[in-house]
Design a protein around this motif. Structure first.
Motif, PDB file in Angstrom:
ATOM      1  N   GLN B  88      56.959   3.099  40.081  1.00  0.00           N
ATOM      2  CA  GLN B  88      56.545   3.822  38.881  1.00  0.00           C
ATOM      3  C   GLN B  88      55.886   2.867  37.876  1.00  0.00           C
ATOM      4  O   GLN B  88      56.392   1.766  37.631  1.00  0.00           O
ATOM      5  CB  GLN B  88      57.760   4.479  38.214  1.00  0.00           C
ATOM      6  CG  GLN B  88      58.135   5.810  38.838  1.00  0.00           C
ATOM      7  CD  GLN B  88      57.065   6.871  38.579  1.00  0.00           C
ATOM      8  OE1 GLN B  88      56.678   7.099  37.431  1.00  0.00           O
ATOM      9  NE2 GLN B  88      56.568   7.497  39.640  1.00  0.00           N
ATOM     10  N   PRO B 111      51.803   9.717  43.646  1.00  0.00           N
ATOM     11  CA  PRO B 111      52.668  10.534  42.799  1.00  0.00           C
ATOM     12  C   PRO B 111      52.408  10.246  41.315  1.00  0.00           C
ATOM     13  O   PRO B 111      51.824   9.211  40.976  1.00  0.00           O
ATOM     14  CB  PRO B 111      54.073  10.072  43.195  1.00  0.00           C
ATOM     15  CG  PRO B 111      53.899   8.712  43.741  1.00  0.00           C
ATOM     16  CD  PRO B 111      52.531   8.656  44.356  1.00  0.00           C
ATOM     17  N   ALA B 112      52.844  11.176  40.475  1.00  0.00           N
ATOM     18  CA  ALA B 112      52.715  10.975  39.030  1.00  0.00           C
ATOM     19  C   ALA B 112      53.393   9.659  38.645  1.00  0.00           C
ATOM     20  O   ALA B 112      54.417   9.282  39.225  1.00  0.00           O
ATOM     21  CB  ALA B 112      53.354  12.136  38.285  1.00  0.00           C
TER      22      ALA B 112
END
Lengths: 293, 293
Positions: B88, B111-112
């Motif tokens: 992330q 992914p976000a």
């Protein structure tokens, strides 16, 4: 002494560089320039590219070598103008990029005892004019001569001798073979370069394209900055050979285009590899560039 | 500190030069290289292009910037392999010459919270491999970024900051516009150069032509010496834009060819003059050439 008086008609980049070499190296005791542009002729004298300027009639008196270094569009006209003043034994040569027309016409026009031998030094710069002339422009260059069966062997030997004094290597070639070869190796790259620049120039996003232009585009289009009038004359004078060269190029372009269109990586790699192999064998021996100046 | 750990996948000329700049200028405290060629990776460490080598999984642990600097044919595969290890907040970028396919696939795949921004530094050399890498390769170069409406502004600001540390100028561009522009300004010159070399290569008088090859041919074909496999991937990945660029070029080539065929000096001079005018405005600001090395 190979020659005692050399006349150069057209004291530009090539004529001026020839003159500089002949004067500064004391190869010839008298080098006379002829040029319709009086300012240019005075500059040529100042730079030492010729010993003096003169009219064609004055200059050719007592000359034993006459070099026509004008743009090729006027070289035949200059030869015609010179005809009444050329003396027995004089050798006449030129430096043009296309040989066929001039060689054929000169041999038909000149009386016996005046010897024409076509010449083409394979050296140059993108700059024009005597101010860009260099004494050593021909050092290490190939200097093509296109003698025919009519050429007097003694005249050819003398001209070869002069070329060797310039540091260049004389190379003899049939004039038809010359014109066919330069169409591919010189005239074709030039017009492709112009067409590539124009592809950008006519693009709606011209400014963006120019912002992104990196080394590849710059290299590929450098020669497009050359004199349009000179190149007009070269391309039109060598018309049939240039058109044949474009056709040969289209065959190779089509091959690459089709391999991309048909998504054929093998044929595309073959074409790119063949080009890489050949190009990698070429030495980077060019001495001068615009930016060196 | 903009980034604390940067991973470079593919430590070749571009990846290696990025790494050299990041390491030698202390822009990033930890630069890790990933490369399938172990010898190359060791060389990269020796040269100081990366602080250490690692596997993709090891390298990406704790990384906040992941630069895909592989040949474009494998960049998507590398991104897929990296996917499980990306954390992330990590920013992912690349350096490829074609952006559309990778940008669209990366945005669909990631992914976000993991941010992809396509990149393309407009700098390069004809040499390949980390041994040719230079710390200052990007100095003064234009570094294109192709953010989309999905791009996180903060990620873009950080990446721009890093690019400025390299001495390059970040410039944002729609990825479709990018691919259309580079097709004309980079990919087209490349394939024309290859086609021109092949015109010589397939000529029955190849040896004579090469003997006569002067500066014009050398300049125009210099980029044909580049890596065929890299260019295969670029040309096929940017297929539709490249085919459109070839069509635009043919319009300009046809115009010149017709003016020669029909012996129309005015149209020919117009075309040559237009090219000369545009080309003369281009600065010769390329810093590196093969022969400088």
């Amino acid at each position: 002494m190979l020659f005692k008086k050399v006349v150069i008609a057209g004291v530009g980049l090539i004529g001026g560089s020839l003159g500089l070499a002949l004067c500064k190296r004391n190869i010839v005791p008298q080098v006379v320039g002829v040029d319709p542009d009086q300012d240019n002729l005075e500059l040529a004298v100042q730079l030492g590219a010729v010993h003096q300027g003169a009219t064609l009639a004055e200059a050719l008196t007592g000359a034993d070598l006459f070099i026509i270094a004008t743009p090729i569009g006027v070289s035949l006209g200059v030869l015609e103008m010179a005809l009444p003043y050329l003396q027995q034994g004089t050798i006449v040569t030129d430096v043009g990029s296309v040989k066929g027309r001039l060689v054929e016409r000169a041999e038909a026009m000149l009386p016996a005892g005046i010897h024409f031998i076509g010449g083409h030094p394979m050296a140059g710069l993108e700059v024009a004019g005597v101010s860009g002339a260099r004494e050593d422009l021909f050092e290490g260059a190939c200097y093509l001569l296109t003698p025919t069966e009519k050429t007097e062997p003694a005249a050819l030997i003398r001209l070869r001798g002069l070329i060797e004094c310039l540091g260049a290597t004389p190379m003899e070639l049939d004039y038809r073979e010359h014109d066919e070869a330069v169409a591919v190796i010189s005239h074709l790259p030039h017009l492709l370069s112009a067409a590539l620049v124009n592809t950008v120039s006519y693009d709606a996003k011209e400014q963006l394209l120019l912002t992104l232009a990196a080394g590849g585009f710059r290299d590929t289009t450098r020669i497009a900055a050359s004199n349009p009038l000179m190149w007009r004359d070269i391309l039109l004078t060598n018309r049939s050979m240039v058109l044949a060269a474009i056709n040969k190029f289209r065959v190779q372009l089509d091959k690459i285009e089709q391999s991309i269109e048909q998504f054929d990586p093998d044929i595309l790699v073959d074409a790119l590899t063949r080009a890489q192999n050949l190009r990698s064998t070429l030495p980077e021996n060019r001495k001068y560039r615009l930016r060196d100046k």
